[in-house]
Scaffold this active site. Sequence first.
Site, mmCIF file in Angstrom:
data_model
loop_
_atom_site.group_PDB
_atom_site.id
_atom_site.type_symbol
_atom_site.label_atom_id
_atom_site.label_comp_id
_atom_site.label_asym_id
_atom_site.label_seq_id
_atom_site.Cartn_x
_atom_site.Cartn_y
_atom_site.Cartn_z
ATOM 1 N N ASP A 166 0.860 -1.187 0.000
ATOM 2 C CA ASP A 166 0.000 0.000 0.000
ATOM 3 C C ASP A 166 0.895 1.235 0.000
ATOM 4 O O ASP A 166 1.523 1.558 1.014
ATOM 5 C CB ASP A 166 -0.898 0.006 1.241
ATOM 6 C CG ASP A 166 -1.993 -1.055 1.177
ATOM 7 O OD1 ASP A 166 -1.771 -2.097 0.529
ATOM 8 O OD2 ASP A 166 -3.053 -0.844 1.784
ATOM 9 N N LYS A 229 -7.063 3.372 -3.433
ATOM 10 C CA LYS A 229 -7.488 3.367 -2.029
ATOM 11 C C LYS A 229 -7.700 4.797 -1.574
ATOM 12 O O LYS A 229 -6.949 5.697 -1.949
ATOM 13 C CB LYS A 229 -6.408 2.664 -1.193
ATOM 14 C CG LYS A 229 -6.619 2.662 0.299
ATOM 15 C CD LYS A 229 -5.469 1.917 0.981
ATOM 16 C CE LYS A 229 -5.517 2.060 2.487
ATOM 17 N NZ LYS A 229 -4.383 1.387 3.162
ATOM 18 N N LYS A 265 -10.424 0.146 -2.510
ATOM 19 C CA LYS A 265 -10.273 -0.048 -1.069
ATOM 20 C C LYS A 265 -10.596 1.237 -0.319
ATOM 21 O O LYS A 265 -9.779 2.151 -0.265
ATOM 22 C CB LYS A 265 -8.853 -0.509 -0.731
ATOM 23 C CG LYS A 265 -8.617 -0.739 0.768
ATOM 24 C CD LYS A 265 -7.208 -1.233 1.033
ATOM 25 C CE LYS A 265 -6.918 -1.332 2.527
ATOM 26 N NZ LYS A 265 -5.540 -1.816 2.817
#
Length: 329
Positions: A166, A229, A265
């Site tokens: 991430d 995300k 996400k």
Amino acid sequence: MSLRVVDNTPSEATHKRNPGFPLDLDWVERIRMNRSALERRAGTIGARRTVKKDYQLAWLLKAITMIDLTTLNSDDTDGRVERLCAKARHPLRQDILDKLDVGSLRILPGAVCVYHNFVKTAVTALEGTGIPVAAVSTAFPHGLAPVETKLREIELSVADGAREIDIVIERGMVLRGDWQALYDQVKAFRKACGDAHIKTILGTGELATQTNIAKASLVCMLAGADFIKTSTGKEKVNANLVTSLTMIRMIRWFAEETGIEIGYKPAGGIATAGDALKYMALMKEELGTHWLQPHLFRFGASSLLTDIERQLEHGLTGHYAADYRQPMV
């Protein structure tokens, strides 16, 4: 009670990974988002119940499989990470599984997400489960470090066994409209990840407008992101339905133009089973049931699982259990 779960959607094994595409600045500049329209649409999701009774229990079981079980605290320790991984191995109490008659199903979280320092600890603790370890990287949460440092951090996390990375973008690039710099940096991060999947954290609460969020989403997808995300969870404004709708519609547009399906996400502030159901309903209505799979949708959450477990027990007994009966760590 026995819940019938039918899943005919394509699996991760058949999913085509994003190869990345050239930066198309004409496409980027064509993007305009109408915030008022987005707010009206998002408001329809929270205003009604989506699923009830046994269907709700089935959806909540599904939600567990899409959680990135996360600990990103300054006081994290190896012991805390090991306890989190123990919870990931057994996300539900055995008596709940038995009463729902779902013991034969693979109900495990999508990943365990930790800082780089704890990747080895998590990999060891999850050995044999198939649950991937995700590492937050690139000077999380602000992304303000020399690019060489950020690339090295990715490489070290991958070497330690992280299967997902991430990364955080530099928000200043978006605010300046420096799309080439953002594209080049995310593309370099993607290359450093190798076979590990890359989730690009936009820090949407700091990007000022929905149009900026949409443009940043597209640039990251063109650069090869496997997921986009919302947040680090450390911003003042984290995931919400309006921003989610913006990003989801960019994912849909990208899929229509390229044939490549990108994951989404939402992260930060998603703490209740009700929250999870709203996001799942939004995904289903905007992208279809097909996207409700761990390789295409994840929740970034630390306390969500506890509330889902409480709701499942309530569905079985009619009573809410105390939090300590479903301890996270």
